[in-house]
Design a protein around this motif. Structure first.
Motif, PDB file in Angstrom:
ATOM      1  N   GLY A  83       0.809  -1.211   0.000  1.00 56.28           N
ATOM      2  CA  GLY A  83       0.000   0.000   0.000  1.00 56.28           C
ATOM      3  C   GLY A  83       0.844   1.264   0.000  1.00 56.28           C
ATOM      4  N   GLU A  84       2.018   1.188  -0.629  1.00 60.25           N
ATOM      5  CA  GLU A  84       2.934   2.326  -0.677  1.00 60.25           C
ATOM      6  C   GLU A  84       3.120   2.794  -2.109  1.00 60.25           C
ATOM      7  N   ASP A  85       3.402   4.077  -2.260  1.00 56.50           N
ATOM      8  CA  ASP A  85       3.735   4.637  -3.564  1.00 56.50           C
ATOM      9  C   ASP A  85       5.237   4.459  -3.773  1.00 56.50           C
ATOM     10  N   PRO A  86       5.668   3.650  -4.747  1.00 56.44           N
ATOM     11  CA  PRO A  86       7.107   3.420  -4.931  1.00 56.44           C
ATOM     12  C   PRO A  86       7.880   4.683  -5.266  1.00 56.44           C
ATOM     13  N   TRP A  87       7.229   5.619  -5.936  1.00 63.57           N
ATOM     14  CA  TRP A  87       7.897   6.877  -6.273  1.00 63.57           C
ATOM     15  C   TRP A  87       8.155   7.697  -5.014  1.00 63.57           C
ATOM     16  N   GLU A  88       7.223   7.683  -4.102  1.00 55.94           N
ATOM     17  CA  GLU A  88       7.415   8.419  -2.860  1.00 55.94           C
ATOM     18  C   GLU A  88       8.536   7.778  -2.033  1.00 55.94           C
ATOM     19  N   ARG A  89       8.640   6.447  -2.086  1.00 58.01           N
ATOM     20  CA  ARG A  89       9.756   5.780  -1.410  1.00 58.01           C
ATOM     21  C   ARG A  89      11.082   6.307  -1.953  1.00 58.01           C
ATOM     22  N   LEU A  90      11.196   6.369  -3.274  1.00 56.90           N
ATOM     23  CA  LEU A  90      12.434   6.845  -3.879  1.00 56.90           C
ATOM     24  C   LEU A  90      12.741   8.282  -3.467  1.00 56.90           C
ATOM     25  N   ARG A  91      11.728   9.118  -3.470  1.00 51.57           N
ATOM     26  CA  ARG A  91      11.946  10.525  -3.086  1.00 51.57           C
ATOM     27  C   ARG A  91      12.354  10.647  -1.619  1.00 51.57           C
ATOM     28  N   GLU A  92      11.743   9.855  -0.761  1.00 55.85           N
ATOM     29  CA  GLU A  92      12.093   9.891   0.658  1.00 55.85           C
ATOM     30  C   GLU A  92      13.537   9.451   0.882  1.00 55.85           C
ATOM     31  N   ILE A  93      13.968   8.440   0.148  1.00 50.73           N
ATOM     32  CA  ILE A  93      15.363   7.987   0.266  1.00 50.73           C
ATOM     33  C   ILE A  93      16.313   9.069  -0.218  1.00 50.73           C
ATOM     34  N   LYS A  94      15.974   9.695  -1.342  1.00 52.74           N
ATOM     35  CA  LYS A  94      16.851  10.723  -1.915  1.00 52.74           C
ATOM     36  C   LYS A  94      16.983  11.925  -0.979  1.00 52.74           C
TER      37      LYS A  94
END
Length: 635
Positions: A59-70
């Motif tokens: 239930g997560e947005d993979p793009w938001e995961r990437l942005r949070e990591i960056k």
């Protein structure tokens, strides 16, 4: 001789191989800044199965995961894995979709894109490599390593040379099954360094126990970068532990320069996370050691175990591992890496569980044999090819040449749901999954649904809940409902109302007098019927009161199409019209009636009966069990 650099895979391949890709973004964020300070060459944090699992299960947005990591990683380049023309999916996508996805990946934070094609068909890598180059990423083109009569040292040099000529910034030897022996690693790395003169990156898995030795000999041959994981997510089907590798290279010309104290501090975090989530450590089992025979890669082993558990057939794992090499040889020795590992693995599972080889052939297997994934390394067995696609001639051109542009369709399909270009590309790659994800996002529905009990404000206690039925399950079967009936008859509860996957079920005390299960109408009008109707009970959509046992009607002259596997149900399009199969439609033998997504593949289910479709018993996107009724056909 020179220092060896290290890419950390903990946040992508390691948990994909050991934890079925179930590490959440919230699990990653607290330790990112410390990992960033460790001195890795790069961090592999995205791509592969992580994209799919975020949308489908977490239930997560993979793009938001990437942005949070960056936002938290500033010193170390972020790396992703891209399946060439298949991107992060399991089929080939049009060129415009590939270019858009690659561009967005770089814009959202990716610095290095490792690109591979499952068949080492260089034609499938041209567009993604061009797109990555244009977006400004470091293009790491991969040679997929495997063992077969056609996968020779000359084959790997030829493939790597073609990729270097396409402009690869580095070459990765992708040993996804841990098959690369130390001395073969020395030979291959030496050859590529001598002939190509560019950076060589070696990726291997610990699964057969040879990866550390392969890394040591590769270092002697001049390898530039190797892949490892933090020790709580290492060993077994994952990569070798970074701590072991760093220590092995200390006090030598290959010293990585990484600090062991810092690495163990990072490992302490992941060990606590592992224990809190109940995940096992990576271990090497006998079935893992048999990788030298079956060549099943790390991520595929854990997936096979998971899928066989779902099919309640884990005891058949050794039969499946025996079947995989046979299927692989018959299909032209494709390397066992996504998506061809799923193609071969799923067909092997179906061959074993059905008791008849190639009786049930998934759509992706048919597509592979038709040439829709590219050129197989060797010729497909003619008898098997005929059994799968008849007299049809496989295509010989690059598969994407036959695909219509996909972005405009994705924009239309995502209208009303998409708020960004990233939302649109999700629809282009995973239309069914993305729609379900964004519908739930729009409704504010949590990814894990709970079955709510509202029986006169009386809740079932944990002790009363039937064995095997969790309050967090999103589906119920007939046996579980029968168990609830027995429970109600022994309690003071007069009526129990449940909602499971949109189907409301009302059970009244004493209602099981004649095996009758009273059922209320589905909550949504687009639900055709409840699962109970498949065993002979009939209800009308919109009915307010539950049926009594005496009011149930047994259907005559009908056949039921059931699910041949555990998976997710999706409607199949009619072959002669642009719509889904629907009630009232005439169904012929062999006509596709639905798709069951299982083992990462869309398995096309064909009707084995002829007649009129009178009921659809499940919803689009609903999980289904093995043997669960799907359709009622009136003969």
């Amino acid at each position: 001789m020179k220092p060896v650099k290290i890419t950390d895979t903990t946040l992508r391949d390691a948990h994909q191989s050991l934890w079925a890709t179930r590490m959440r973004t919230e699990d990653m964020l607290p330790i990112l800044e410390e990992i960033d300070e460790a001195g890795f060459f790069s961090l592999e944090v995205w791509g592969g199965a992580t994209f799919d699992v975020c949308l489908r299960f977490l239930g997560e947005d993979p793009w938001e995961r990437l942005r949070e990591i960056k936002r938290r990683v500033h010193k170390t380049p972020l790396q992703m894995l891209l399946r060439a023309q298949s991107l992060v999916g399991y089929q080939h996508y049009p060129d415009d979709v590939v270019r858009e996805f690659v561009s967005l990946s770089v814009k959202n934070g990716i610095d290095i894109i490792r690109i591979f094609d499952a068949l080492n068909d260089v034609r499938n890598m041209v567009v993604p490599m061009e797109a990555a180059k244009k977006a400004g990423a470091h293009v790491q083109a991969s040679v997929v390593y495997t063992i077969s009569p056609v996968h020779t040292i000359e084959h790997y040099l030829e493939t790597a040379t073609a990729l270097a000529e396409l402009g690869a910034d580095s070459i990765c030897i992708k040993d996804m099954a841990g098959l690369l022996t130390p001395f073969k690693a020395y030979e291959l790395v030496s050859l590529l360094k001598k002939e190509l003169g560019i950076m060589i990156h070696l990726h291997s898995h610990y699964i057969g126990g040879m990866a550390v030795g392969a890394y040591l000999k590769a270092a002697e041959a001049g390898v530039d970068v190797i892949d490892t994981a933090s020790v709580p997510l290492a060993f077994g089907a994952s990569q070798p532990p970074v701590e072991t590798v760093v220590r092995a290279f200390q006090d030598s010309a290959y010293d990585t320069g990484l600090n062991l104290r810092n690495l163990f501090h990072i490992a302490k975090y992941f060990e606590a996370l592992r224990k809190s989530r109940g995940f096992e450590r990576g271990i090497t089992r006998i079935s893992d050691m048999r990788v030298f025979e079956h060549q099943v890669p790390g991520g595929m082993i854990s997936n096979l175990v998971s899928q066989l558990e779902e099919q309640r057939a884990l005891e058949r794992i050794h039969d499946v591992l025996d079947e995989i090499p046979k299927v692989r040889a018959e299909l032209g020795y494709p390397p066992l890496v996504t998506p061809t590992s799923q193609i071969v693995g799923t067909q092997a599972v179906l061959n074993v569980l059905s008791g008849a080889r190639y009786k049930l052939v998934p759509g992706e297997v048919k597509a592979y044999v038709r040439g829709l994934y590219g050129r197989p390394p060797a010729s497909i067995n003619p008898e098997i090819q005929k059994k799968i696609i008849g007299d049809e001639e496989p295509m010989t051109v690059r598969p994407a040449d036959k695909l219509e542009p996909g972005m405009e369709k994705a924009k239309r399909d995502s209208s009303g749901f998409a708020h960004s270009p990233e939302d649109v590309i999700n629809f282009a790659i995973f239309p069914q999954i993305a729609r379900k994800f964004y519908e739930e996002r729009k409704q504010g529905v949590l990814p894990k649904k709970e079955i709510q009990s509202t029986a006169n404000e009386t809740k079932l206690t944990k002790e009363m809940w039937p064995t095997g039925l969790s309050k967090e399950d999103s589906k119920m079967n007939l046996n579980e409902i029968k168990e609830l009936i027995k429970i109600i008859d022994k309690t003071e509860i007069s009526e129990l109302n449940l909602e499971s996957d949109g189907v409301k079920i009302c059970i009244r005390k004493g209602a099981n007098a004649a095996f009758g299960v009273p059922v209320i109408a589905p909550a949504r009008q687009d639900v055709k019927a409840s699962v109970l109707e498949s065993v002979g009970f009939q209800s009308d959509v919109g009915m307010e009161a539950p049926l009594k046992a005496s009011e149930t009607v047994l259907r005559q002259n009908t056949e039921t199409i059931t699910a041949p596997m555990v998976g997710t149900f999706y409607s199949a399009q009619s072959p002669d019209a642009d719509h889904y199969v629907e009630v009232g439609q005439r169904i012929s033998v062999g006509q596709p009636v639905c798709i069951i997504e299982a083992m990462k593949l869309m398995n096309e289910i064909e009707s084995d009966v002829e007649g009129k479709l009178i009921q659809i018993l499940v919803e689009n996107g609903q999980p289904v069990e093995y043997g669960q009724p799907l359709f009622i056909i009136e003969k």
